[in-house]
Write a protein that holds these residues in place. Sequence first.
Motif, PDB file in Angstrom:
ATOM      1  N   GLU A 122      69.968  53.239 -14.406  1.00  0.00           N
ATOM      2  CA  GLU A 122      70.243  53.663 -15.773  1.00  0.00           C
ATOM      3  C   GLU A 122      69.624  55.040 -16.000  1.00  0.00           C
ATOM      4  N   ARG A 123      70.439  55.943 -16.435  1.00  0.00           N
ATOM      5  CA  ARG A 123      70.009  57.340 -16.560  1.00  0.00           C
ATOM      6  C   ARG A 123      68.876  57.512 -17.561  1.00  0.00           C
ATOM      7  N   SER A 124      68.880  56.624 -18.595  1.00  0.00           N
ATOM      8  CA  SER A 124      67.876  56.781 -19.643  1.00  0.00           C
ATOM      9  C   SER A 124      66.530  56.177 -19.281  1.00  0.00           C
ATOM     10  N   VAL A 125      66.487  55.277 -18.235  1.00  0.00           N
ATOM     11  CA  VAL A 125      65.229  54.601 -17.895  1.00  0.00           C
ATOM     12  C   VAL A 125      64.753  54.995 -16.506  1.00  0.00           C
ATOM     13  N   ARG A 126      65.569  54.745 -15.478  1.00  0.00           N
ATOM     14  CA  ARG A 126      65.243  55.072 -14.090  1.00  0.00           C
ATOM     15  C   ARG A 126      63.898  54.463 -13.662  1.00  0.00           C
ATOM     16  N   GLY A 127      63.785  53.156 -13.846  1.00  0.00           N
ATOM     17  CA  GLY A 127      62.579  52.444 -13.437  1.00  0.00           C
ATOM     18  C   GLY A 127      62.817  50.943 -13.464  1.00  0.00           C
ATOM     19  N   VAL A 128      61.745  50.185 -13.205  1.00  0.00           N
ATOM     20  CA  VAL A 128      61.803  48.728 -13.253  1.00  0.00           C
ATOM     21  C   VAL A 128      61.166  48.288 -14.571  1.00  0.00           C
ATOM     22  N   ILE A 129      61.925  47.574 -15.362  1.00  0.00           N
ATOM     23  CA  ILE A 129      61.439  47.132 -16.676  1.00  0.00           C
ATOM     24  C   ILE A 129      60.732  45.776 -16.533  1.00  0.00           C
ATOM     25  N   TRP A 130      59.529  45.690 -17.085  1.00  0.00           N
ATOM     26  CA  TRP A 130      58.783  44.418 -17.164  1.00  0.00           C
ATOM     27  C   TRP A 130      58.842  43.947 -18.615  1.00  0.00           C
ATOM     28  N   ASN A 131      59.597  42.882 -18.875  1.00  0.00           N
ATOM     29  CA  ASN A 131      59.557  42.256 -20.195  1.00  0.00           C
ATOM     30  C   ASN A 131      58.512  41.149 -20.162  1.00  0.00           C
ATOM     31  N   CYS A 132      57.455  41.337 -20.949  1.00  0.00           N
ATOM     32  CA  CYS A 132      56.281  40.458 -20.852  1.00  0.00           C
ATOM     33  C   CYS A 132      56.096  39.646 -22.138  1.00  0.00           C
ATOM     34  N   VAL A 133      55.750  38.366 -21.976  1.00  0.00           N
ATOM     35  CA  VAL A 133      55.443  37.486 -23.101  1.00  0.00           C
ATOM     36  C   VAL A 133      54.140  36.753 -22.785  1.00  0.00           C
ATOM     37  N   ASP A 134      53.182  36.819 -23.696  1.00  0.00           N
ATOM     38  CA  ASP A 134      51.914  36.105 -23.533  1.00  0.00           C
ATOM     39  C   ASP A 134      52.156  34.604 -23.766  1.00  0.00           C
ATOM     40  N   THR A 135      51.964  33.786 -22.733  1.00  0.00           N
ATOM     41  CA  THR A 135      52.212  32.333 -22.829  1.00  0.00           C
ATOM     42  C   THR A 135      50.921  31.531 -22.739  1.00  0.00           C
ATOM     43  N   THR A 136      49.782  32.178 -22.988  1.00  0.00           N
ATOM     44  CA  THR A 136      48.497  31.496 -22.814  1.00  0.00           C
ATOM     45  C   THR A 136      48.379  30.260 -23.700  1.00  0.00           C
ATOM     46  N   ASP A 137      48.673  30.405 -24.977  1.00  0.00           N
ATOM     47  CA  ASP A 137      48.538  29.262 -25.885  1.00  0.00           C
ATOM     48  C   ASP A 137      49.500  28.137 -25.505  1.00  0.00           C
ATOM     49  N   GLU A 138      50.708  28.517 -25.139  1.00  0.00           N
ATOM     50  CA  GLU A 138      51.704  27.526 -24.708  1.00  0.00           C
ATOM     51  C   GLU A 138      51.217  26.807 -23.440  1.00  0.00           C
ATOM     52  N   LYS A 139      50.667  27.596 -22.508  1.00  0.00           N
ATOM     53  CA  LYS A 139      50.176  27.027 -21.251  1.00  0.00           C
ATOM     54  C   LYS A 139      49.015  26.072 -21.505  1.00  0.00           C
ATOM     55  N   ARG A 140      48.087  26.470 -22.356  1.00  0.00           N
ATOM     56  CA  ARG A 140      46.925  25.620 -22.639  1.00  0.00           C
ATOM     57  C   ARG A 140      47.342  24.334 -23.347  1.00  0.00           C
ATOM     58  N   ALA A 141      48.301  24.428 -24.267  1.00  0.00           N
ATOM     59  CA  ALA A 141      48.770  23.230 -24.967  1.00  0.00           C
ATOM     60  C   ALA A 141      49.441  22.263 -23.996  1.00  0.00           C
ATOM     61  N   LEU A 142      50.235  22.827 -23.067  1.00  0.00           N
ATOM     62  CA  LEU A 142      50.906  21.993 -22.076  1.00  0.00           C
ATOM     63  C   LEU A 142      49.891  21.328 -21.147  1.00  0.00           C
ATOM     64  N   GLU A 143      48.894  22.101 -20.735  1.00  0.00           N
ATOM     65  CA  GLU A 143      47.859  21.537 -19.859  1.00  0.00           C
ATOM     66  C   GLU A 143      47.082  20.433 -20.575  1.00  0.00           C
ATOM     67  N   ALA A 144      46.835  20.616 -21.867  1.00  0.00           N
ATOM     68  CA  ALA A 144      46.125  19.580 -22.638  1.00  0.00           C
ATOM     69  C   ALA A 144      46.958  18.309 -22.713  1.00  0.00           C
ATOM     70  N   LEU A 145      48.282  18.449 -22.903  1.00  0.00           N
ATOM     71  CA  LEU A 145      49.148  17.282 -22.941  1.00  0.00           C
ATOM     72  C   LEU A 145      49.186  16.587 -21.591  1.00  0.00           C
ATOM     73  N   ARG A 146      49.264  17.369 -20.530  1.00  0.00           N
ATOM     74  CA  ARG A 146      49.276  16.777 -19.191  1.00  0.00           C
ATOM     75  C   ARG A 146      47.970  16.061 -18.891  1.00  0.00           C
ATOM     76  N   PHE A 147      46.871  16.658 -19.307  1.00  0.00           N
ATOM     77  CA  PHE A 147      45.561  16.029 -19.080  1.00  0.00           C
ATOM     78  C   PHE A 147      45.479  14.712 -19.852  1.00  0.00           C
ATOM     79  N   ALA A 148      45.925  14.725 -21.106  1.00  0.00           N
ATOM     80  CA  ALA A 148      45.871  13.500 -21.913  1.00  0.00           C
ATOM     81  C   ALA A 148      46.746  12.408 -21.321  1.00  0.00           C
ATOM     82  N   ALA A 149      47.875  12.787 -20.710  1.00  0.00           N
ATOM     83  CA  ALA A 149      48.778  11.792 -20.128  1.00  0.00           C
ATOM     84  C   ALA A 149      48.246  11.212 -18.835  1.00  0.00           C
TER      85      ALA A 149
END
Length: 597
Positions: A122-149
């Motif tokens: 792409e002429r306007s970018v000319r690079g590798v795009i990293w689309n990033c989302v912080d999933t820490t809270d989601e990950k911790r909640a999932l781990e807590a559910l798995r631990f409880a189960a």
Amino acid sequence: MNRRRREQLGDRLRRLGLPVVSPSYEALARQAADEVLVTDPEGTVRFLSPSFSRRWNLDRWGLVGRDAFDWVHPDDRDQARELLRQACLPGAGPVDSQHRYLVRATGEVRWCRVRFSDARHERSVRGVIWNCVDTTDEKRALEALRFAASHDGLTGLPNRRSLFESFSAAADAGATCGLVLLGLDGLKAVNDRLGHSAGDDVVRRTAERLLQVAGADAVVARLDGDEFAVLVTGQERSVGQAVAVLGDRCVRAVREPLAVGGRSVSVTAGAGTALAVPDTRDARGGAAPQDRVRELFQHADIALAAAKAGGGDRALPFSRGLLDARHERAELAADLRHAVAQGQLHVVYQPLVDLAAGSTVGVEALVRWDHPRRGAVSPAVFVPVAEESDTILDLGAFVLDQALGAVSGFHAAAGSGVLVSVNLSGHQLLQPGIVELVADALARHAADPAALCLEVTESAAVADLSAARETLLRLRSLGVRTALDDFGTGYSSLSYLRRLPVDKLKIDKSFLDDVADGQGVAVLSGIAALASGLGLTTVAEGIETDQVARLVARAGCTWGQGYHFARPLAEPVVREHLARRAGRGGAQNPLWRSTTA
């Protein structure tokens, strides 16, 4: 930013050897919902969106030209680089990565979901795009559910499901597995005396002790309220030796008193151990790993049941002999159900004697079974089998019906009231509707409720003290008398003795074994004095000689029972003796001995 300012910033970046930021990057950052990072195929930073720098607390312009993987957690760095490389392959399309970032300002580790998209064409970018989302809270909640189960909420130990998974994984890997099953004894008494919070404390402290004893390589799990398990895996020889020693060590660890709420509390445990060796036939259709899991638990459970049946506070290894005994008991249970349904059992009666007057004041109803193939089966054998299979409910109802049916005959023969005692098992005591069952039986036989005494064992009453107290109170409201049987074989606590609504205290035979010495008489005298102070009649069980009968009477016991007076007798024989007593103005003890010798 105007054109002159952009040109000045571009000159500055070129002098520093850094890539020139395209205005299209800023447009990209404004349009993207995620935090955006743009790098070259090697991961060198060309652009960070304002949201990215804020999220990770990074200097937006100071990082341009640096390696983006410096902020990826070291353990995830190689994998993330490989995924970036794959995204840059011709025709690859976007590639997703889930890795950890290290927030250098705070040292915190957070999770980030990244999508790598190759936009070098792409002429306007000319690079590798990293689309990033912080999933820490989601990950911790999932781990807590798995631990409880997968973990027990009270102790934090793995639960039954998690233990099965650990075992299955070890079995799949071809490891030998050793299992120790432990069942606590006395936890219910702690709950009744000190409250459930104290019982929970005992469970937590027991879990800590088991973890310490088992070591880091074992899996300690809580399976149920009072049941724990320890799983050991490894080579056959080492596991076999370890599990044999571990069972005894766990029992000893549980046995040590605990300080709970400023009071010393003691519980014990029975343990069963078993071993599962890899089946080399698996590849040729042998036992599947999940089948070996079930078999191992079954074997350990059989050993645990045998340890508890032997009095608990011990560890027993599984053996084929125990398995054969289990099968034998299952067959006996089936025969017993048939015998109860077909009326193949009968009831005999053992006299209760007033030690001072020498007269018969009552009888105890005892069930007997003449098996068509085995012959006479001891109640010590078939009554526990009945309790295990719940046949005890039908068996107890049968004995109660037979005993109340005999009351009128006994009274007619004696010319006065004769107390008939019937045993209630722990299962019957806690059975819903037991009071109604007794009331119906009394009405059906038109029997005087005061002629019936229902006996419960000390251990059955203490197993659920509050429920036992409520049931005994309701039974007494019918006019029925109650007795505490086998006193001295359980906890013998004055607190529960005071709370239980009973009329009689039956002292276990073990107290009579050493009654001939001074200390034995002193103990018996103390129990008799205690019972007298509480307004209870004392009954000494297992009197077999004249000497013991005299010592027991001297100690203050009110009634006696045992072979010295009479063995259990059939109903017609009891009526005959009661009639003789009435005709002779009250027969003395020799009447019983002379006719039953």
